[in-house]
Design a protein around this motif. Structure first.
Motif, PDB file in Angstrom:
ATOM      1  N   MET A   1      10.373  -4.083  -1.051  1.00  0.00           N
ATOM      2  CA  MET A   1       9.365  -5.005  -0.517  1.00  0.00           C
ATOM      3  C   MET A   1       8.644  -5.718  -1.640  1.00  0.00           C
ATOM      4  O   MET A   1       8.296  -5.102  -2.645  1.00  0.00           O
ATOM      5  CB  MET A   1       8.323  -4.210   0.274  1.00  0.00           C
ATOM      6  N   CYS A   3       5.287  -7.564  -2.876  1.00  0.00           N
ATOM      7  CA  CYS A   3       3.861  -7.758  -2.613  1.00  0.00           C
ATOM      8  C   CYS A   3       3.341  -8.861  -3.521  1.00  0.00           C
ATOM      9  O   CYS A   3       3.611  -8.856  -4.728  1.00  0.00           O
ATOM     10  CB  CYS A   3       3.103  -6.465  -2.887  1.00  0.00           C
ATOM     11  N   ASN A  22       2.432 -16.048   2.804  1.00  0.00           N
ATOM     12  CA  ASN A  22       2.968 -15.666   4.119  1.00  0.00           C
ATOM     13  C   ASN A  22       4.458 -15.936   4.211  1.00  0.00           C
ATOM     14  O   ASN A  22       5.193 -15.235   4.892  1.00  0.00           O
ATOM     15  CB  ASN A  22       2.268 -16.463   5.232  1.00  0.00           C
ATOM     16  N   ASN A  23       4.906 -16.988   3.507  1.00  0.00           N
ATOM     17  CA  ASN A  23       6.319 -17.385   3.612  1.00  0.00           C
ATOM     18  C   ASN A  23       7.251 -16.563   2.748  1.00  0.00           C
ATOM     19  O   ASN A  23       8.440 -16.535   3.001  1.00  0.00           O
ATOM     20  CB  ASN A  23       6.483 -18.855   3.201  1.00  0.00           C
ATOM     21  N   ASP A  26       6.405  -9.779   1.537  1.00  0.00           N
ATOM     22  CA  ASP A  26       6.561  -8.838   2.644  1.00  0.00           C
ATOM     23  C   ASP A  26       5.214  -8.206   2.943  1.00  0.00           C
ATOM     24  O   ASP A  26       4.979  -7.691   4.037  1.00  0.00           O
ATOM     25  CB  ASP A  26       7.532  -7.710   2.249  1.00  0.00           C
ATOM     26  N   ILE A  27       4.368  -8.231   1.933  1.00  0.00           N
ATOM     27  CA  ILE A  27       3.065  -7.584   2.043  1.00  0.00           C
ATOM     28  C   ILE A  27       2.138  -8.349   1.071  1.00  0.00           C
ATOM     29  O   ILE A  27       2.602  -8.847   0.049  1.00  0.00           O
ATOM     30  CB  ILE A  27       3.233  -6.070   1.723  1.00  0.00           C
ATOM     31  N   GLU A  48      -0.301 -13.354   7.649  1.00  0.00           N
ATOM     32  CA  GLU A  48       0.705 -13.089   8.689  1.00  0.00           C
ATOM     33  C   GLU A  48       1.543 -11.872   8.332  1.00  0.00           C
ATOM     34  O   GLU A  48       2.472 -11.511   9.035  1.00  0.00           O
ATOM     35  CB  GLU A  48       1.596 -14.319   8.867  1.00  0.00           C
ATOM     36  N   LYS A  49       1.273 -11.303   7.175  1.00  0.00           N
ATOM     37  CA  LYS A  49       1.992 -10.106   6.731  1.00  0.00           C
ATOM     38  C   LYS A  49       0.977  -8.974   6.577  1.00  0.00           C
ATOM     39  O   LYS A  49      -0.228  -9.238   6.471  1.00  0.00           O
ATOM     40  CB  LYS A  49       2.680 -10.377   5.379  1.00  0.00           C
ATOM     41  N   PRO A  50       1.443  -7.716   6.527  1.00  0.00           N
ATOM     42  CA  PRO A  50       0.485  -6.619   6.294  1.00  0.00           C
ATOM     43  C   PRO A  50      -0.294  -6.850   5.010  1.00  0.00           C
ATOM     44  O   PRO A  50       0.229  -7.433   4.063  1.00  0.00           O
ATOM     45  CB  PRO A  50       1.391  -5.389   6.144  1.00  0.00           C
ATOM     46  N   ASP A  84      -4.318  -3.182   6.786  1.00  0.00           N
ATOM     47  CA  ASP A  84      -3.199  -2.238   6.905  1.00  0.00           C
ATOM     48  C   ASP A  84      -3.275  -1.165   5.830  1.00  0.00           C
ATOM     49  O   ASP A  84      -2.966  -0.003   6.065  1.00  0.00           O
ATOM     50  CB  ASP A  84      -1.875  -2.998   6.775  1.00  0.00           C
TER      51      ASP A  84
END
Ligand code: ATR
Length: 475
Positions: A1, A3, A22-23, A26-27, A48-50, A84
């Motif tokens: 992932m 970040c 956001n695009n 992943d986080i 829009e992501k965690p 999150d």
């Protein structure tokens, strides 16, 4: 992932970056310590992501300068707003946050901006003994082997762990950590937007280093040299691996101490490229040297076959193949400018193809020394106008930064011949531009580079590389 950290100093700029993140992320980490006029609710809503909410103290290279109570209350607010993840440092009152964590997951973190300390295992044990949902251990690599210490922690951790090394020498950890199971790796939104030294742009991590695909079992390749930051081989080799759907990945290793590197890393690598200044010194660490590499006295490609290292030199095929696309070499008058390592490799290739060789160099003694070894003619750069040349090859550094507008010889004498410039940092050096005007057939160093890289690919994978594909990647 992947970040991405949002580190802007005001809400508008932070929201603008958040939208971009956001695009591709992943986080998203919201570094609320950076943001003036903070509105956490607005930030969490825009993501829009965690999100990970982090409020770093000034002492930890953050921006927060208020009281500790206030700092923790901002984190608690983030929990109330449904963050999150919340990040809290191991040397703070993390239980206060854990006891109040509601639906958030708590990351307990350790950062060291100076080094990877000797007691890293103790620090890991301390992190591991907490009730953290995730532990994070980020140090600074002052030597390449520091990356291995962090990898060992990732391998042994039973809790989800984020492990990384910062700094230029830690750059490899940003990919290696994922191979060994780090929960995430940090990337920058773009070049110049790094939240920590050594971060790689997210786009590069995803598209070149295939961060979403790599996992334990991927074979590791790379290039060793110094300096290495400008080397572009990682783009070519990783693109080829991706195209051929091979579970291989190619990293850049800035190697100062070759002996230490060979001791610590060579067993991890399935193969590697060798560039300046290690091409000659590497020979003493390798069990088997291919006869061509032996003759040149330099290795640019190593294969690790179950611990048995073999060294090759593909620079020579690179140059010869690039010339042979345009002309046969046999019986042609070939003039090489320069008498260094590149000249030596190309000279071996030219003589194997039965070209009639002359070596010209600024320091004539060096040309003379090489000519004795190869039993060929020699002279100074000024001698070019006096001799007959069909194929001219530049191996001097003139044409390379900072001498990009220079030519090694007077180009008024470079007419109606074939000219190859071994410099590949630009498509057409000044020498090639002038030669083209004088009706010469020119060959860019990029062609030579592509052919030597294709040679490496063949040695490592047994497959033919797609030359056109490589050319497009480089362009
Ligand atoms: P490489 O491995 O790329 O061949 P090298 O061994 O350092 O690098 O060789 C550099 C070559 O560029 C040498 O032939 C060098 O000439 P000298 O032997 O006289 O040093 C040549 N070179 C470097 N700078 C030069 C310059 N300003 N003018 C002419 N030749 C130059």
């Amino acid at each position: 992932m992947i970040c991405i950290s949002i580190i802007f100093s005001n809400m508008d700029a932070a929201i603008a970056d958040l939208k971009k993140a956001n695009n591709i992320a992943d986080i998203i980490e919201l570094r609320v310590d950076y943001i003036f006029g903070l509105d956490i609710k607005k930030l969490i809503e825009a993501a829009e992501k965690p999100v990970i909410v982090t409020n770093r103290r000034k002492a930890d290279n953050g921006k927060f300068e208020g009281a500790e109570e206030e700092r923790l209350s901002i984190l608690k607010k983030a929990i109330d707003l449904g963050a999150d993840y919340v990040d809290i440092e191991i040397d703070s009152n993390y239980n206060e946050i854990i006891n109040d964590k509601k639906n958030s997951k708590i990351i307990i973190s350790y950062h060291n901006f100076d080094e990877t300390p000797e007691n890293i295992n103790e620090i890991f044990d301390k992190l591991n003994s907490t009730n953290a949902d995730i532990i994070k251990i980020v140090t600074t690599a002052n030597k390449l082997a520091d990356n291995l210490k962090i990898i060992e922690l990732i391998k042994k951790s039973e809790k989800p762990i984020i492990g990384l090394c910062m700094g230029p020498l830690g750059e490899i950890s940003r990919i290696l950590s994922t191979i060994y199971g780090s929960f995430l790796t940090f990337a920058s939104l773009d070049k110049g937007k790094e939240s920590a030294p050594g971060q790689i742009p997210a786009e590069t991590l995803r598209n070149i280093y295939r961060i979403d695909e790599i996992k334990p079992g991927f074979k590791l390749y790379g290039v060793i040299g110094k300096p290495i930051s400008k080397s572009k081989g990682y783009i070519v080799h990783n693109s080829l691996f991706k195209k051929e759907k091979l579970n291989n990945i190619y990293l850049k290793f800035e190697v100062n101490d070759l002996e230490k590197f060979m001791k610590n890393f060579s067993s991890l690598l399935a193969g590697f490229s060798v560039t300046m200044p290690h091409k000659e010194n590497i020979l003493k660490f390798i069990g088997v040297i291919d006869p061509v590499a032996k003759k040149i006295g330099a290795v640019n490609t190593v294969v690790n076959n179950n611990g048995k290292l073999t060294g090759y030199n593909t620079d020579i095929i690179g140059a010869i193949k690039a010339i042979e696309v345009k002309t046969e070499i046999k019986d042609k008058n070939v003039t090489i400018l320069g008498a260094g390592g590149a000249a030596r490799a190309i000279a071996v290739g030219v003589l194997e193809k039965q070209g009639k060789l002359t070596i010209l160099n600024r320091t004539v003694e060096k040309a003379e020394k090489l000519s004795k070894e190869f039993n060929c003619n020699f002279g100074s750069l000024q001698d070019f106008e006096k001799i007959k040349t069909d194929i001219l090859i530049n191996t001097t550094s003139i044409g390379m930064h900072p001498e990009i507008n220079g030519t090694p010889i007077n180009t008024k004498f470079v007419k109606n011949i074939i000219v190859l410039d071994a410099i590949y940092s630009q498509e057409k050096t000044k020498l090639l531009q002038e030669a083209e005007k004088n009706n010469c057939t020119i060959i860019s160093g990029i062609e030579m580079y592509i052919n030597q890289a294709a040679g490496q690919f063949k040695i490592w994978t047994g497959k033919e590389a797609d030359i056109n594909f490589m050319r497009n990647i480089i362009k």
